[in-house]
Write a protein that holds these residues in place. Structure first.
Motif, short mmCIF file in Angstrom:
data_model
loop_
_atom_site.label_atom_id
_atom_site.label_comp_id
_atom_site.label_asym_id
_atom_site.label_seq_id
_atom_site.Cartn_x
_atom_site.Cartn_y
_atom_site.Cartn_z
N PRO A 112 42.98 39.52 49.85
CA PRO A 112 41.94 38.52 49.63
C PRO A 112 40.74 38.80 50.52
O PRO A 112 40.89 39.33 51.62
CB PRO A 112 42.62 37.21 50.04
N PRO A 113 39.55 38.47 50.07
CA PRO A 113 38.38 38.65 50.93
C PRO A 113 38.45 37.67 52.10
O PRO A 113 38.93 36.55 51.96
CB PRO A 113 37.19 38.35 50.02
N ARG A 114 38.00 38.10 53.26
CA ARG A 114 38.00 37.23 54.43
C ARG A 114 37.03 36.07 54.19
O ARG A 114 35.95 36.25 53.66
CB ARG A 114 37.58 38.01 55.67
N GLY A 115 37.47 34.87 54.56
CA GLY A 115 36.63 33.69 54.43
C GLY A 115 36.60 33.10 53.04
O GLY A 115 35.83 32.18 52.77
N VAL A 127 37.75 41.22 41.61
CA VAL A 127 38.80 41.69 42.52
C VAL A 127 38.83 43.20 42.42
O VAL A 127 38.88 43.76 41.32
CB VAL A 127 40.17 41.09 42.13
N GLU A 128 38.78 43.87 43.55
CA GLU A 128 38.77 45.33 43.57
C GLU A 128 40.18 45.87 43.36
O GLU A 128 41.12 45.43 44.01
CB GLU A 128 38.22 45.81 44.90
N CYS A 129 40.32 46.82 42.47
CA CYS A 129 41.60 47.46 42.22
C CYS A 129 42.04 48.22 43.48
O CYS A 129 41.27 49.04 43.99
CB CYS A 129 41.49 48.43 41.04
N THR A 137 38.08 44.54 36.72
CA THR A 137 39.46 44.05 36.71
C THR A 137 39.52 42.70 36.02
O THR A 137 38.50 42.02 35.86
CB THR A 137 40.01 43.91 38.14
N GLU A 138 40.73 42.30 35.63
CA GLU A 138 40.91 41.00 34.99
C GLU A 138 42.26 40.41 35.37
O GLU A 138 43.23 41.14 35.58
CB GLU A 138 40.83 41.12 33.47
N GLU A 139 42.29 39.09 35.46
CA GLU A 139 43.54 38.41 35.75
C GLU A 139 44.37 38.36 34.48
O GLU A 139 43.88 37.97 33.42
CB GLU A 139 43.27 37.00 36.26
N ASP A 162 49.09 43.40 41.91
CA ASP A 162 49.10 42.04 42.43
C ASP A 162 47.83 41.79 43.22
O ASP A 162 47.31 42.67 43.88
CB ASP A 162 50.31 41.82 43.35
N ASN A 163 47.36 40.56 43.14
CA ASN A 163 46.23 40.11 43.93
C ASN A 163 46.73 38.95 44.81
O ASN A 163 47.26 37.98 44.29
CB ASN A 163 45.09 39.63 43.03
N PHE A 164 46.62 39.11 46.12
CA PHE A 164 47.06 38.06 47.04
C PHE A 164 46.17 36.84 46.84
O PHE A 164 44.96 36.93 46.96
CB PHE A 164 46.96 38.56 48.47
#
Length: 167
Positions: A112-115, A127-129, A137-139, A162-164
């Motif tokens: 995840p991006p900070r903040g 979201v970066e692969c 990218t796509e969910e 996976d994306n946190f």
């Protein structure tokens, strides 16, 4: 993290070094320290304890994390060091260290991006692969391999990942 008044820096650093080698049971490429699950080391009435915070209330890995920490402490001869489950402050993805973010990415999970916090849960932010670095990218599903991750797909390399989830 601050060193409690009744514990010297060398002992604190030794404990943190031991904990830095304890992998998360669901993401073995990342330590419980790097995920921010270890909220520090403290003392109470002369007893030393490790403070652990689950990534979310009801996380099924909490018991496994406590057991892994206990085993690591015992293996180091630190049988008297206790473990406390701390729910406040609540864990957030901002507690993941920079090294932890890099390790997540190397493990194939988009960090995840900070903040970002909970405002980003359904954000249009790309979201970066973690495999090819593309932002195309796509969910695919809000639910991934564990409750704290969502399933995404890269349109460039066509790989799922996976994306946190931010929280």
């Amino acid at each position: 993290m601050t060193v409690p008044d009744r514990m010297d820096r060398a002992f604190h650093d030794r404990l943190m070094g031991i904990l830095a080698d304890v992998p998360d049971p669901e993401i073995p490429g990342v330590s419980v320290v790097d995920l921010g699950i270890v909220q520090g080391v403290g003392t109470c009435d002369g007893d030393v304890h490790v403070n652990l915070t689950p990534t979310y209330s009801g996380c099924p890995a909490t018991a496994a994390i406590q057991l892994s920490v206990r085993q690591a402490l015992d293996a180091a001869g630190l049988h008297d060091v206790g473990i406390r489950l701390v729910l406040s402050p609540a864990w957030s993805t901002d507690m993941i260290t920079d090294a932890g973010r890099e390790r997540l990415k190397a493990y194939g999970i988009a960090p995840p991006p900070r903040g970002a916090g909970s405002a980003s849960l359904r954000s249009p932010q790309p979201v970066e692969c973690p495999r090819c670095g593309s932002s195309e990218t796509e969910e695919v599903s809000r639910f991934g391999s564990t409750p704290c991750k969502a399933l995404w797909r890269c349109r460039n390399c066509l790989e799922p990942f996976d994306n946190f989830k931010c929280h």
